[in-house]
Write a protein that holds these residues in place. Structure first.
Motif, PDB file in Angstrom:
ATOM      1  N   TRP A  92       0.851  -1.195   0.000  1.00 29.04           N
ATOM      2  CA  TRP A  92       0.000   0.000   0.000  1.00 29.04           C
ATOM      3  C   TRP A  92       0.884   1.242   0.000  1.00 29.04           C
ATOM      4  CZ3 TRP A  92      -5.136  -0.518  -0.678  1.00 29.04           C
ATOM      5  CH2 TRP A  92      -5.684  -1.787  -0.423  1.00 29.04           C
ATOM      6  N   LEU A  93       0.597   2.156  -0.920  1.00 26.25           N
ATOM      7  CA  LEU A  93       1.375   3.398  -1.052  1.00 26.25           C
ATOM      8  C   LEU A  93       0.427   4.579  -0.845  1.00 26.25           C
ATOM      9  CD1 LEU A  93       3.189   2.390  -4.365  1.00 26.25           C
ATOM     10  CD2 LEU A  93       4.082   2.149  -2.050  1.00 26.25           C
ATOM     11  N   LYS A  94       0.770   5.428   0.124  1.00 34.13           N
ATOM     12  CA  LYS A  94      -0.070   6.595   0.427  1.00 34.13           C
ATOM     13  C   LYS A  94       0.547   7.836  -0.202  1.00 34.13           C
ATOM     14  CE  LYS A  94      -2.369   8.728   4.414  1.00 34.13           C
ATOM     15  NZ  LYS A  94      -2.418   8.761   5.888  1.00 34.13           N
ATOM     16  N   LYS A  95      -0.230   8.495  -1.060  1.00 31.57           N
ATOM     17  CA  LYS A  95       0.278   9.675  -1.757  1.00 31.57           C
ATOM     18  C   LYS A  95       0.080  10.921  -0.897  1.00 31.57           C
ATOM     19  CE  LYS A  95      -2.021   8.535  -5.625  1.00 31.57           C
ATOM     20  NZ  LYS A  95      -2.475   8.591  -7.034  1.00 31.57           N
ATOM     21  N   PRO A  96       0.859  11.990  -1.171  1.00 32.01           N
ATOM     22  CA  PRO A  96       0.794  13.198  -0.334  1.00 32.01           C
ATOM     23  C   PRO A  96      -0.615  13.766  -0.177  1.00 32.01           C
ATOM     24  CG  PRO A  96       2.690  13.323  -1.779  1.00 32.01           C
ATOM     25  CD  PRO A  96       1.927  12.099  -2.193  1.00 32.01           C
ATOM     26  N   ALA A  97      -1.436  13.668  -1.232  1.00 35.78           N
ATOM     27  CA  ALA A  97      -2.798  14.223  -1.159  1.00 35.78           C
ATOM     28  C   ALA A  97      -3.765  13.294  -0.430  1.00 35.78           C
ATOM     29  CB  ALA A  97      -3.320  14.512  -2.572  1.00 35.78           C
ATOM     30  N   GLY A  98      -3.258  12.127  -0.029  1.00 37.82           N
ATOM     31  CA  GLY A  98      -4.097  11.214   0.744  1.00 37.82           C
ATOM     32  C   GLY A  98      -4.626  10.019  -0.025  1.00 37.82           C
ATOM     33  N   GLN A  99      -4.593  10.078  -1.376  1.00 37.03           N
ATOM     34  CA  GLN A  99      -5.056   8.920  -2.139  1.00 37.03           C
ATOM     35  C   GLN A  99      -4.069   7.764  -1.971  1.00 37.03           C
ATOM     36  OE1 GLN A  99      -4.085  11.811  -3.626  1.00 37.03           O
ATOM     37  NE2 GLN A  99      -5.600  12.511  -5.114  1.00 37.03           N
ATOM     38  N   MET A 100      -4.516   6.576  -2.319  1.00 34.81           N
ATOM     39  CA  MET A 100      -3.649   5.410  -2.182  1.00 34.81           C
ATOM     40  C   MET A 100      -3.553   4.637  -3.489  1.00 34.81           C
ATOM     41  SD  MET A 100      -4.603   3.861   1.543  1.00 34.81           S
ATOM     42  CE  MET A 100      -5.065   5.013   2.841  1.00 34.81           C
ATOM     43  N   ASN A 101      -2.394   4.049  -3.700  1.00 34.89           N
ATOM     44  CA  ASN A 101      -2.197   3.059  -4.739  1.00 34.89           C
ATOM     45  C   ASN A 101      -1.935   1.728  -4.056  1.00 34.89           C
ATOM     46  OD1 ASN A 101      -2.447   5.004  -6.693  1.00 34.89           O
ATOM     47  ND2 ASN A 101      -0.322   4.961  -7.348  1.00 34.89           N
ATOM     48  N   TYR A 102      -2.221   0.658  -4.769  1.00 38.50           N
ATOM     49  CA  TYR A 102      -2.040  -0.674  -4.204  1.00 38.50           C
ATOM     50  C   TYR A 102      -1.375  -1.556  -5.253  1.00 38.50           C
ATOM     51  CZ  TYR A 102      -3.293  -5.425  -2.744  1.00 38.50           C
ATOM     52  OH  TYR A 102      -3.259  -6.754  -2.406  1.00 38.50           O
ATOM     53  N   ILE A 103      -0.436  -2.386  -4.809  1.00 39.40           N
ATOM     54  CA  ILE A 103       0.211  -3.332  -5.717  1.00 39.40           C
ATOM     55  C   ILE A 103       0.124  -4.723  -5.093  1.00 39.40           C
ATOM     56  CG2 ILE A 103       2.306  -3.939  -7.009  1.00 39.40           C
ATOM     57  CD1 ILE A 103       3.256  -1.051  -6.673  1.00 39.40           C
ATOM     58  N   TYR A 104      -0.429  -5.660  -5.859  1.00 37.82           N
ATOM     59  CA  TYR A 104      -0.472  -7.068  -5.427  1.00 37.82           C
ATOM     60  C   TYR A 104       0.731  -7.767  -6.061  1.00 37.82           C
ATOM     61  CZ  TYR A 104      -2.111 -11.846  -4.657  1.00 37.82           C
ATOM     62  OH  TYR A 104      -2.205 -13.159  -4.259  1.00 37.82           O
ATOM     63  N   LEU A 105       1.624  -8.270  -5.217  1.00 42.02           N
ATOM     64  CA  LEU A 105       2.890  -8.835  -5.700  1.00 42.02           C
ATOM     65  C   LEU A 105       2.887 -10.355  -5.598  1.00 42.02           C
ATOM     66  CD1 LEU A 105       5.199  -6.305  -3.844  1.00 42.02           C
ATOM     67  CD2 LEU A 105       4.966  -6.480  -6.313  1.00 42.02           C
ATOM     68  N   MET A 106       3.295 -11.009  -6.688  1.00 39.19           N
ATOM     69  CA  MET A 106       3.446 -12.465  -6.728  1.00 39.19           C
ATOM     70  C   MET A 106       4.934 -12.746  -6.915  1.00 39.19           C
ATOM     71  SD  MET A 106       0.167 -13.127  -9.199  1.00 39.19           S
ATOM     72  CE  MET A 106       0.213 -14.916  -9.098  1.00 39.19           C
ATOM     73  N   HIS A 107       5.607 -13.113  -5.824  1.00 43.29           N
ATOM     74  CA  HIS A 107       7.065 -13.143  -5.836  1.00 43.29           C
ATOM     75  C   HIS A 107       7.638 -14.298  -6.654  1.00 43.29           C
ATOM     76  CE1 HIS A 107       7.042  -9.862  -3.012  1.00 43.29           C
ATOM     77  NE2 HIS A 107       6.246 -10.539  -2.211  1.00 43.29           N
TER      78      HIS A 107
END
Length: 248
Positions: free
Chosen positions: A77-92
């Motif tokens: 989970w990545l939180k951007k400065p404006a408060g929105q979030m991005n999400y990455i599902y990782l398959m290692h």
């Protein structure tokens, strides 16, 4: 590198630089979660081992084992400065990643507000803790003071939380539902204030590793439904948000 992932990386680098990340901001905690039907018979309990790896404005939850079987995926989970979030599902194992933009999360009815961020980054939200009763008893774990809270949460869920205030993470959590119990127990911690604790290397995904994964945008998954080679790895991504909506 797809455009959305590129923007996420640029955003993440900017956040890390602007925040002037210090070592104290980084917390890596390995937990075990045990689910058990009531009354609990030990041999029927379901065990999961996982890491919570928290940095400024990002949290990675990496599953290690589920009922003794290796699990090799992460939620980042990545939180951007404006408060929105991005999400990455990782398959290692597959070195694949599914990237979700803020709009994708909204479409999936994932409410990425402050409460949600606290749930991911500290497991127990501030409001949940405030609704519990703080007990007089305290203890020390991993060199840190631990406070105990008890009470009910949500729909009359009997709850006990052993809380590490300085880290804003639980040492232990116990939830008793009508039909089952859930316990979460800290197994390893970095940084530990206890000098003789063995150092366990947290398997956090670096930006370099992330850039070497093959990325696909969540919005593009529908185009892959008729491609057998793509379906092969997508079939293993059943824990990714919204994926069941694309594949049957």
């Amino acid at each position: 590198m797809n455009m959305m992932f590129k923007q996420s990386v640029i955003c993440l680098v900017a956040m890390l630089v602007s925040a002037g990340v210090m070592a104290d901001d980084v917390v890596n905690a390995r937990y075990e979660t045990v689910h058990c039907a009531s009354p609990c018979k030990g041999e029927e309990a379901k065990h999961m081992q996982w890491w919570l790896m928290r940095d400024t404005n990002q949290v990675e939850i990496r599953n290690l084992y589920q009922n003794g079987e290796p699990a090799h995926h992460s939620s980042l989970w990545l939180k951007k400065p404006a408060g929105q979030m991005n999400y990455i599902y990782l398959m290692h194992d597959e070195r694949r990643a599914i990237d979700y933009a803020d709009v994708d999360l909204k479409l999936l009815s994932i409410k990425t507000d402050d409460q949600f961020w606290q749930l991911k980054s500290q497991l127990v939200t501030d409001s949940e803790l405030a609704s519990l009763k703080k007990m007089a008893e305290t203890e020390t774990q991993y060199g840190y003071p631990v406070e105990k809270y008890t009470g009910t949460l949500g729909n009359a869920i009997q709850s006990e939380v052993w809380w590490i205030p300085v880290l804003k993470l639980p040492y232990k959590v116990s939830y008793i539902y009508p039909q089952h119990t859930v316990s979460i127990q800290l197994q390893s911690l970095q940084p530990a204030a206890k000098p003789d604790q063995p150092v366990e290397i947290a398997p956090s995904t670096s930006l370099t590793a992330l850039s070497n994964y093959q990325h696909v945008d969540y919005a593009d998954l529908g185009d892959m439904e008729h491609n057998p080679s793509e379906m092969q790895w997508l079939a293993k991504a059943h824990a990714a948000p919204g994926l069941q909506g694309h594949h049957h």
